[in-house]
Design a protein around this motif. Structure first.
Motif, PDB file in Angstrom:
ATOM      1  N   TRP A   9      -3.191  31.191 -11.914  1.00 34.99           N
ATOM      2  CA  TRP A   9      -3.385  30.846 -10.505  1.00 34.99           C
ATOM      3  C   TRP A   9      -4.065  32.021  -9.798  1.00 34.99           C
ATOM      4  CZ3 TRP A   9       1.171  30.581 -13.184  1.00 34.99           C
ATOM      5  CH2 TRP A   9       2.090  31.606 -13.001  1.00 34.99           C
TER       6      TRP A   9
ATOM      7  N   GLN B  81       6.173  18.653  -5.903  1.00 39.15           N
ATOM      8  CA  GLN B  81       5.684  19.492  -6.993  1.00 39.15           C
ATOM      9  C   GLN B  81       6.900  20.109  -7.695  1.00 39.15           C
ATOM     10  OE1 GLN B  81       3.693  22.912  -5.445  1.00 39.15           O
ATOM     11  NE2 GLN B  81       3.543  23.874  -7.455  1.00 39.15           N
TER      12      GLN B  81
ATOM     13  N   HIS C  88       8.534  30.664 -14.956  1.00 43.27           N
ATOM     14  CA  HIS C  88       7.920  29.529 -14.243  1.00 43.27           C
ATOM     15  C   HIS C  88       8.545  28.196 -14.630  1.00 43.27           C
ATOM     16  CE1 HIS C  88       5.398  32.143 -12.001  1.00 43.27           C
ATOM     17  NE2 HIS C  88       5.399  32.885 -13.095  1.00 43.27           N
TER      18      HIS C  88
ATOM     19  N   ASP D 152       2.194  22.449 -13.953  1.00 47.72           N
ATOM     20  CA  ASP D 152       2.607  21.847 -12.680  1.00 47.72           C
ATOM     21  C   ASP D 152       2.556  20.332 -12.792  1.00 47.72           C
ATOM     22  OD1 ASP D 152       2.881  24.233 -11.054  1.00 47.72           O
ATOM     23  OD2 ASP D 152       0.711  24.431 -11.183  1.00 47.72           O
TER      24      ASP D 152
ATOM     25  N   LYS E  53      -7.917  25.672  -8.988  1.00 45.03           N
ATOM     26  CA  LYS E  53      -6.567  26.213  -9.173  1.00 45.03           C
ATOM     27  C   LYS E  53      -6.521  27.363 -10.185  1.00 45.03           C
ATOM     28  CE  LYS E  53      -2.132  25.723  -8.191  1.00 45.03           C
ATOM     29  NZ  LYS E  53      -1.686  26.985  -8.781  1.00 45.03           N
TER      30      LYS E  53
ATOM     31  N   TRP F  89      10.517  36.644  -8.805  1.00 51.33           N
ATOM     32  CA  TRP F  89       9.801  35.874  -9.840  1.00 51.33           C
ATOM     33  C   TRP F  89       8.590  36.638 -10.363  1.00 51.33           C
ATOM     34  CZ3 TRP F  89       4.694  34.464  -9.452  1.00 51.33           C
ATOM     35  CH2 TRP F  89       4.121  34.444  -8.181  1.00 51.33           C
TER      36      TRP F  89
ATOM     37  N   HIS G  58      -1.090  25.957 -16.727  1.00 50.71           N
ATOM     38  CA  HIS G  58      -1.333  27.344 -16.330  1.00 50.71           C
ATOM     39  C   HIS G  58      -0.829  28.240 -17.450  1.00 50.71           C
ATOM     40  CE1 HIS G  58      -2.803  27.703 -12.264  1.00 50.71           C
ATOM     41  NE2 HIS G  58      -1.841  26.994 -11.722  1.00 50.71           N
TER      42      HIS G  58
ATOM     43  N   LYS H 264       8.731  20.886 -11.866  1.00 47.90           N
ATOM     44  CA  LYS H 264       8.300  20.996 -13.269  1.00 47.90           C
ATOM     45  C   LYS H 264       9.451  21.321 -14.211  1.00 47.90           C
ATOM     46  CE  LYS H 264       6.633  25.520 -11.979  1.00 47.90           C
ATOM     47  NZ  LYS H 264       5.676  26.564 -12.138  1.00 47.90           N
TER      48      LYS H 264
ATOM     49  N   GLU I 282      -4.893  28.106  -4.060  1.00 42.00           N
ATOM     50  CA  GLU I 282      -3.947  26.981  -4.109  1.00 42.00           C
ATOM     51  C   GLU I 282      -4.276  25.959  -3.025  1.00 42.00           C
ATOM     52  OE1 GLU I 282       0.097  29.279  -5.670  1.00 42.00           O
ATOM     53  OE2 GLU I 282      -0.246  29.060  -3.533  1.00 42.00           O
TER      54      GLU I 282
ATOM     55  N   TRP J   8       2.090  37.672  -4.255  1.00 43.64           N
ATOM     56  CA  TRP J   8       1.301  37.836  -5.484  1.00 43.64           C
ATOM     57  C   TRP J   8      -0.195  37.835  -5.210  1.00 43.64           C
ATOM     58  CZ3 TRP J   8      -2.223  34.134  -6.919  1.00 43.64           C
ATOM     59  CH2 TRP J   8      -2.118  32.886  -6.271  1.00 43.64           C
TER      60      TRP J   8
ATOM     61  N   TYR K 199       4.171  24.003  -2.829  1.00 44.61           N
ATOM     62  CA  TYR K 199       4.181  25.404  -2.366  1.00 44.61           C
ATOM     63  C   TYR K 199       2.836  26.078  -2.618  1.00 44.61           C
ATOM     64  CZ  TYR K 199       5.824  26.008  -7.253  1.00 44.61           C
ATOM     65  OH  TYR K 199       5.978  25.955  -8.627  1.00 44.61           O
ATOM     66  N   TRP K 200       1.786  25.301  -2.471  1.00 46.71           N
ATOM     67  CA  TRP K 200       0.446  25.832  -2.707  1.00 46.71           C
ATOM     68  C   TRP K 200      -0.184  26.263  -1.390  1.00 46.71           C
ATOM     69  CZ3 TRP K 200      -0.505  21.217  -6.438  1.00 46.71           C
ATOM     70  CH2 TRP K 200      -0.005  21.553  -7.713  1.00 46.71           C
TER      71      TRP K 200
ATOM     72  N   GLY L  42       5.511  31.856  -3.267  1.00 45.12           N
ATOM     73  CA  GLY L  42       5.037  31.603  -4.626  1.00 45.12           C
ATOM     74  C   GLY L  42       6.183  31.338  -5.580  1.00 45.12           C
ATOM     75  N   GLY L  43       5.867  30.654  -6.673  1.00 45.78           N
ATOM     76  CA  GLY L  43       6.872  30.411  -7.695  1.00 45.78           C
ATOM     77  C   GLY L  43       7.834  29.286  -7.361  1.00 45.78           C
TER      78      GLY L  43
ATOM     79  N   ASN M  92       2.866  27.116 -18.661  1.00 48.74           N
ATOM     80  CA  ASN M  92       3.467  26.642 -17.419  1.00 48.74           C
ATOM     81  C   ASN M  92       2.647  25.414 -17.030  1.00 48.74           C
ATOM     82  OD1 ASN M  92       4.362  26.343 -14.757  1.00 48.74           O
ATOM     83  ND2 ASN M  92       3.166  28.077 -13.995  1.00 48.74           N
TER      84      ASN M  92
HETATM   85  C1  BGC Z   1       3.074  27.569 -10.125  1.00 49.59           C
HETATM   86  C2  BGC Z   1       1.642  27.686  -9.661  1.00 49.59           C
HETATM   87  C3  BGC Z   1       1.602  28.536  -8.411  1.00 49.59           C
HETATM   88  C4  BGC Z   1       2.295  29.881  -8.656  1.00 49.59           C
HETATM   89  C5  BGC Z   1       2.331  30.770  -7.431  1.00 49.59           C
HETATM   90  C6  BGC Z   1       3.687  28.946 -10.289  1.00 49.59           C
HETATM   91  O1  BGC Z   1       5.038  28.836 -10.669  1.00 49.59           O
HETATM   92  O2  BGC Z   1       3.131  26.880 -11.339  1.00 49.59           O
HETATM   93  O3  BGC Z   1       1.080  26.439  -9.406  1.00 49.59           O
HETATM   94  O4  BGC Z   1       0.272  28.723  -8.029  1.00 49.59           O
HETATM   95  O5  BGC Z   1       3.635  29.654  -9.065  1.00 49.59           O
HETATM   96  O6  BGC Z   1       2.907  30.127  -6.367  1.00 49.59           O
END
Ligand code: BGC
Length: 417
Positions: free
Chosen positions: A268, A88, A376, A300, A336, A189, A141, A90, A39, A248, A33-34, A65-66, A298
């Motif tokens: 980020w 991606q 996150h 990734d 990043k 988020w 992060h 986590k 990103e 964001w 989701y980058w 995002g998120g 956080n």
């Molecule tokens: C992720 C980041 C991302 C951010 C915004 C976070 O939860 O860990 O990699 O850039 O969300 O999307």
């Protein structure tokens, strides 16, 4: 609680295991989701490194995002028996997918590259399942940051606040001067991101751990939590009326353009400043949100889902190898805004915010003040994280009292556990 059937996932895994892989050209569909400026630059670095080694990259970005939008896409793909090769994901989500039998074991590449020797224990714990690596970490992060425009703060004679009282005093002065104190967007988020920094700041490290990590009902229902929501109500007053629906990165752009003084966001956001060619300490400043030595972590990572086809398996091996390479960890994280997951990457190219994050992370790990981010998906995932976010956002976006928010928090977390 998992959202998919273990039996179904195992059936898919079995079909895969039987497709004997001959040597093939590496190929991988990568779900991520980058999609913001910083990103996209970071993920492109991975795509290029993959292509340089002969890999065919099939890009599967899910905007939002998120990662909440991506999570739904992933569940649907796995249930349809067609998971992407690399995803991606986590935190506890990794454990859940591993438990369901959906993830490939990365032990071979981990041993060949000696991941145990280069990854901090905190990160190893996140990406291992039953002692074996099932995901490859990309970065760390930090979440508890303020990103500020120094020129805008100077208009009211202020520096970046170091206590929450100072934060409020500065924000009040900015408001009086007709300046938006806090750039904020309109996704749940994002509210939860601010909420957890306030929990850490107002409640302290032990309180954060009890309430957001251990789900201690006394902490969740305490007067301290009432004080947290009181501060959240103040934060709401520091945000401009147009925030609903805002992404964001558009909030970050408001700080860049001097339309707002500060944003509370993970690093980020620094990827956005960097993508715009701005320099920390000059064009913008970074400072941890006020707390006593806390660090909200956080990280990734990519998990390799069980897929069929020798080419995809080759692709997964190549990706895993590339992601933890020293050079790639440097390139990717410079774009990043994060810091490398491995501890032996040279620091020379990293800016002062990154160096601070590296030093603070070590100090926090030593001092017992390193905490997983709830917003996150490191401290919590699934229904519990959802319950925290729902209450934080319902309070932020209404005139709910702090006492009512605390009652709702206790009952929703009880239901979600
Ligand atoms: C992720 C980041 C991302 C951010 C915004 C976070 O939860 O860990 O990699 O850039 O969300 O999307």
């Amino acid at each position: 609680m998992t959202y998919f059937s273990k039996a179904l996932v195992s059936a898919v895994a079995l079909t895969v295991a039987m497709a004997a892989p001959a040597k093939a050209d590496p190929k991988a569909e990568v779900l991520h989701y980058w999609t913001s400026g910083g990103e996209a630059k970071a993920v492109k670095a991975l795509q290029e490194a993959f292509a340089a080694r002969g890999g065919e990259w099939i890009d599967a970005p899910v905007a939002g995002g998120g990662g909440d939008a991506q999570a739904a896409v992933l569940r649907a793909r796995v249930l349809a028996g067609d998971p992407p090769a690399a995803v991606q994901i986590k935190g506890p989500n990794i454990q859940e997918w591993a438990e369901a039998g959906a993830l490939a074991d990365l032990s071979d590449v981990a041993e060949a590259q000696n991941w145990d020797a280069v990854l901090p224990q905190t990160i190893q714990d996140i990406v291992k399942y039953e002692g074996n690596y099932v995901a490859v970490p990309v970065n760390v992060h930090r979440v508890d940051w303020i990103w500020a425009n120094p020129e805008v703060l100077a208009k009211v004679g202020a520096d970046v606040p170091t206590t929450w009282d100072e934060f409020n005093a500065t924000a009040d002065k900015l408001l009086a001067a007709g300046i938006i104190p806090l750039a904020h967007g309109g996704q749940p988020w994002q509210d939860a991101t601010v909420f957890e920094t306030v929990v850490l700041g107002i409640g302290g490290v032990d309180f954060y751990r009890k309430a957001l990590v251990d789900l201690d009902m006394d902490a969740l229902g305490s007067d301290t939590m009432v004080a947290v929501f009181d501060q959240m109500r103040k934060m709401r007053g520091y945000v401009d009326p147009d925030f609903p629906g805002r992404d964001w990165n558009l909030a970050t752009a408001m700080v860049m353009r001097g339309e707002a003084a500060m944003q509370i966001m993970g690093d980020w956001a620094k990827g956005e400043f960097a993508a715009a060619g701005l320099e920390p300490g000059k064009d913008y400043v970074c400072a941890p949100t006020p707390s006593e030595g806390g660090y909200l972590l956080n990280s990734d990572s990519f998990a390799m889902f069980n897929v069929s086809g020798a080419d995809q398996v080759e692709g997964q091996n190549l990706l895993s190898e590339l992601i933890l390479g020293t050079e790639f960890q440097e390139t990717f994280n410079l774009f990043k805004g994060s810091i490398p997951a491995r501890t032996d990457v040279p620091r020379g190219e990293f800016d002062a915010c990154a160096i601070k994050s590296m030093d603070d992370m070590v100090a926090a790990a030593d001092g017992g003040t390193l905490l997983g981010s709830m917003a996150h998906e490191i401290a919590q995932a699934g229904a519990v994280r959802g319950a925290f976010i729902d209450v934080a956002t319902a309070h932020f976006n209404s005139d709910m009292s702090s006492e009512e928010a605390v009652e709702k928090l206790v009952s929703s977390i009880k239901l979600a556990m």
